[in-house]
Structures are given as structure tokens and as C-alpha cells.
Design a protein around this motif. Structure first.
Motif, PDB file in Angstrom:
ATOM      1  N   VAL A 106      -6.081   1.239  -8.305  1.00 38.03           N
ATOM      2  CA  VAL A 106      -7.084   0.700  -9.177  1.00 38.03           C
ATOM      3  C   VAL A 106      -7.455  -0.740  -8.621  1.00 38.03           C
ATOM      4  O   VAL A 106      -6.640  -1.574  -8.420  1.00 38.03           O
ATOM      5  N   SER A 107      -8.848  -0.957  -8.632  1.00 41.19           N
ATOM      6  CA  SER A 107      -9.185  -2.128  -8.188  1.00 41.19           C
ATOM      7  C   SER A 107      -9.413  -3.087  -9.450  1.00 41.19           C
ATOM      8  O   SER A 107      -9.878  -2.635 -10.425  1.00 41.19           O
ATOM      9  N   GLY A 108      -9.249  -4.397  -9.488  1.00 42.94           N
ATOM     10  CA  GLY A 108      -9.470  -5.083 -10.490  1.00 42.94           C
ATOM     11  C   GLY A 108     -10.978  -5.743 -10.352  1.00 42.94           C
ATOM     12  O   GLY A 108     -11.510  -5.156  -9.527  1.00 42.94           O
ATOM     13  N   ASP A 109     -11.398  -6.640 -11.204  1.00 40.38           N
ATOM     14  CA  ASP A 109     -12.705  -7.006 -11.090  1.00 40.38           C
ATOM     15  C   ASP A 109     -12.843  -8.569 -11.202  1.00 40.38           C
ATOM     16  O   ASP A 109     -12.578  -9.093 -12.372  1.00 40.38           O
ATOM     17  N   LYS A 110     -13.036  -9.413 -10.276  1.00 36.84           N
ATOM     18  CA  LYS A 110     -13.039 -10.878 -10.208  1.00 36.84           C
ATOM     19  C   LYS A 110     -14.261 -11.408 -11.083  1.00 36.84           C
ATOM     20  O   LYS A 110     -14.160 -12.584 -11.410  1.00 36.84           O
ATOM     21  N   LYS A 111     -15.214 -10.826 -11.060  1.00 36.61           N
ATOM     22  CA  LYS A 111     -16.219 -11.149 -11.918  1.00 36.61           C
ATOM     23  C   LYS A 111     -16.195 -11.098 -13.421  1.00 36.61           C
ATOM     24  O   LYS A 111     -15.238 -10.262 -13.750  1.00 36.61           O
ATOM     25  N   ASN A 112     -16.808 -11.801 -14.139  1.00 35.65           N
ATOM     26  CA  ASN A 112     -16.708 -11.928 -15.561  1.00 35.65           C
ATOM     27  C   ASN A 112     -17.369 -10.562 -16.256  1.00 35.65           C
ATOM     28  O   ASN A 112     -18.586 -10.877 -17.127  1.00 35.65           O
ATOM     29  N   THR A 113     -16.741  -9.362 -15.930  1.00 39.55           N
ATOM     30  CA  THR A 113     -17.338  -8.257 -16.988  1.00 39.55           C
ATOM     31  C   THR A 113     -16.543  -7.951 -17.909  1.00 39.55           C
ATOM     32  O   THR A 113     -15.727  -8.565 -18.228  1.00 39.55           O
ATOM     33  N   SER A 114     -17.280  -7.091 -18.636  1.00 44.07           N
ATOM     34  CA  SER A 114     -16.684  -6.511 -19.965  1.00 44.07           C
ATOM     35  C   SER A 114     -15.111  -5.915 -19.498  1.00 44.07           C
ATOM     36  O   SER A 114     -14.298  -6.154 -20.431  1.00 44.07           O
TER      37      SER A 114
ATOM     38  N   MET B 124       6.777 -16.207 -14.241  1.00 46.87           N
ATOM     39  CA  MET B 124       7.594 -14.879 -14.497  1.00 46.87           C
ATOM     40  C   MET B 124       7.186 -13.988 -14.899  1.00 46.87           C
ATOM     41  O   MET B 124       7.972 -12.927 -15.279  1.00 46.87           O
ATOM     42  N   SER B 125       6.049 -13.616 -15.152  1.00 41.90           N
ATOM     43  CA  SER B 125       5.302 -12.292 -15.859  1.00 41.90           C
ATOM     44  C   SER B 125       4.255 -11.448 -14.922  1.00 41.90           C
ATOM     45  O   SER B 125       3.581 -12.291 -14.060  1.00 41.90           O
ATOM     46  N   ALA B 126       4.641 -10.357 -14.808  1.00 42.40           N
ATOM     47  CA  ALA B 126       3.678  -9.486 -14.031  1.00 42.40           C
ATOM     48  C   ALA B 126       2.078  -9.698 -14.457  1.00 42.40           C
ATOM     49  O   ALA B 126       1.282  -9.627 -13.492  1.00 42.40           O
ATOM     50  N   ALA B 127       2.017  -9.996 -15.655  1.00 40.68           N
ATOM     51  CA  ALA B 127       0.397  -9.900 -16.118  1.00 40.68           C
ATOM     52  C   ALA B 127      -0.054 -11.214 -15.576  1.00 40.68           C
ATOM     53  O   ALA B 127      -1.239 -11.414 -15.288  1.00 40.68           O
ATOM     54  N   TYR B 128       0.661 -12.403 -15.585  1.00 35.11           N
ATOM     55  CA  TYR B 128       0.220 -13.591 -14.805  1.00 35.11           C
ATOM     56  C   TYR B 128      -0.361 -13.407 -13.480  1.00 35.11           C
ATOM     57  O   TYR B 128      -1.206 -13.844 -13.032  1.00 35.11           O
ATOM     58  N   TRP B 129       0.455 -12.716 -12.875  1.00 37.06           N
ATOM     59  CA  TRP B 129       0.327 -12.291 -11.060  1.00 37.06           C
ATOM     60  C   TRP B 129      -0.811 -11.441 -11.092  1.00 37.06           C
ATOM     61  O   TRP B 129      -1.700 -11.621 -10.221  1.00 37.06           O
ATOM     62  N   SER B 130      -0.971 -10.306 -12.114  1.00 39.31           N
ATOM     63  CA  SER B 130      -2.115  -9.457 -12.038  1.00 39.31           C
ATOM     64  C   SER B 130      -3.316 -10.107 -12.150  1.00 39.31           C
ATOM     65  O   SER B 130      -4.271  -9.868 -11.498  1.00 39.31           O
ATOM     66  N   ASN B 131      -3.309 -11.013 -13.448  1.00 42.61           N
ATOM     67  CA  ASN B 131      -4.623 -11.845 -13.523  1.00 42.61           C
ATOM     68  C   ASN B 131      -4.969 -12.558 -12.487  1.00 42.61           C
ATOM     69  O   ASN B 131      -6.168 -12.763 -12.205  1.00 42.61           O
TER      70      ASN B 131
ATOM     71  N   PRO C 213       0.708  -1.386   0.122  1.00 46.22           N
ATOM     72  CA  PRO C 213       0.163   0.075   0.034  1.00 46.22           C
ATOM     73  C   PRO C 213       0.866   1.312   0.092  1.00 46.22           C
ATOM     74  O   PRO C 213       0.387   2.155  -0.505  1.00 46.22           O
ATOM     75  N   LYS C 214       1.956   1.164   0.437  1.00 40.96           N
ATOM     76  CA  LYS C 214       2.863   2.281   0.515  1.00 40.96           C
ATOM     77  C   LYS C 214       3.799   2.558  -0.881  1.00 40.96           C
ATOM     78  O   LYS C 214       4.401   3.717  -0.970  1.00 40.96           O
ATOM     79  N   HIS C 215       3.897   1.738  -1.619  1.00 38.54           N
ATOM     80  CA  HIS C 215       4.370   1.866  -3.002  1.00 38.54           C
ATOM     81  C   HIS C 215       3.782   3.123  -3.663  1.00 38.54           C
ATOM     82  O   HIS C 215       2.508   2.893  -4.005  1.00 38.54           O
ATOM     83  N   PRO C 216       4.738   3.899  -4.303  1.00 38.12           N
ATOM     84  CA  PRO C 216       4.206   5.134  -5.054  1.00 38.12           C
ATOM     85  C   PRO C 216       3.327   4.533  -6.235  1.00 38.12           C
ATOM     86  O   PRO C 216       2.197   5.195  -6.798  1.00 38.12           O
ATOM     87  N   LYS C 217       3.880   3.575  -7.103  1.00 39.61           N
ATOM     88  CA  LYS C 217       2.910   3.136  -8.441  1.00 39.61           C
ATOM     89  C   LYS C 217       2.597   1.816  -8.336  1.00 39.61           C
ATOM     90  O   LYS C 217       1.300   1.505  -8.952  1.00 39.61           O
ATOM     91  N   LYS C 218       3.142   0.644  -7.823  1.00 36.79           N
ATOM     92  CA  LYS C 218       2.644  -0.826  -8.090  1.00 36.79           C
ATOM     93  C   LYS C 218       1.938  -1.211  -6.741  1.00 36.79           C
ATOM     94  O   LYS C 218       2.162  -0.794  -5.494  1.00 36.79           O
TER      95      LYS C 218
END
Length: 85
Positions: free
Chosen positions: A48-56, A74-81, A21-26
Motif C-alpha cells: 500500500v503506497s502512502g500519499d505525500k500530497k495533502n489529499t483527503s 517510539m510509535s509505529a504511527a510516527y514513522w508511518s506518518n 520488500p520481502k516481509h509478508p505484512k510490514k
């Protein structure tokens, strides 16, 4: 002996994401490990909150980043997803 990267990142174990929570960007950090490769990854836009439901919105994220999500742990997109979407 514990890996110093775990302590530096402040996580309990490999492949265990944690909020920053204290990191400026991530918004999250994880020390990813696949085989003998280890990598510290910061991911997710702060505030920015993600959206766990199957929305557009979530479908758009998955479509936009699908190629990178498939790269695996090993990718940020994997963890974000996994964590946010």
C-alpha cells in the motif's frame, strides 16, 4: 561497539527507516532510539503506497492516527506518518 539490534534489522543506524520488500505484512523497519530506550518497530502495510500530497486520503490517515503520531519516535504511527504519509 554497534548494537546487535541494528545488524538484526539490517539498518545502518538508529532512527533510519528501511524498506522490507520481502516481509509478508510490514513494508518498513526502523530501530528507534529516544534517550537510552531502544525499540525495533515494523510499520506500514505491505503493498500500500502512502500519499505525500495533502489529499483527503492523507488527511484521513493523519486524523485517524493523530493521537499515536504525537507519541513520538517510539510509535509505529510516527514513522508511518514520516515515511509514507
Amino acid at each position: 561497539m554497534a548494537d546487535p539490534r541494528l545488524k538484526r534489522a539490517g539498518v545502518s543506524n538508529f532512527n533510519k527507516p528501511k524498506r522490507t520488500p520481502k516481509h509478508p505484512k510490514k513494508s518498513h523497519i526502523v530501530v528507534a532510539k529516544k534517550g537510552d530506550k531502544i525499540k525495533t518497530i515494523r510499520f506500514g502495510q505491505q503493498g500500500v503506497s502512502g500519499d505525500k500530497k495533502n489529499t483527503s486520503r492523507s488527511r484521513s490517515f493523519k486524523a485517524r492516527h493523530g493521537k499515536n503520531i504525537k507519541k513520538g519516535k517510539m510509535s509505529a504511527a510516527y514513522w508511518s506518518n514520516l515515511v509514507k504519509w
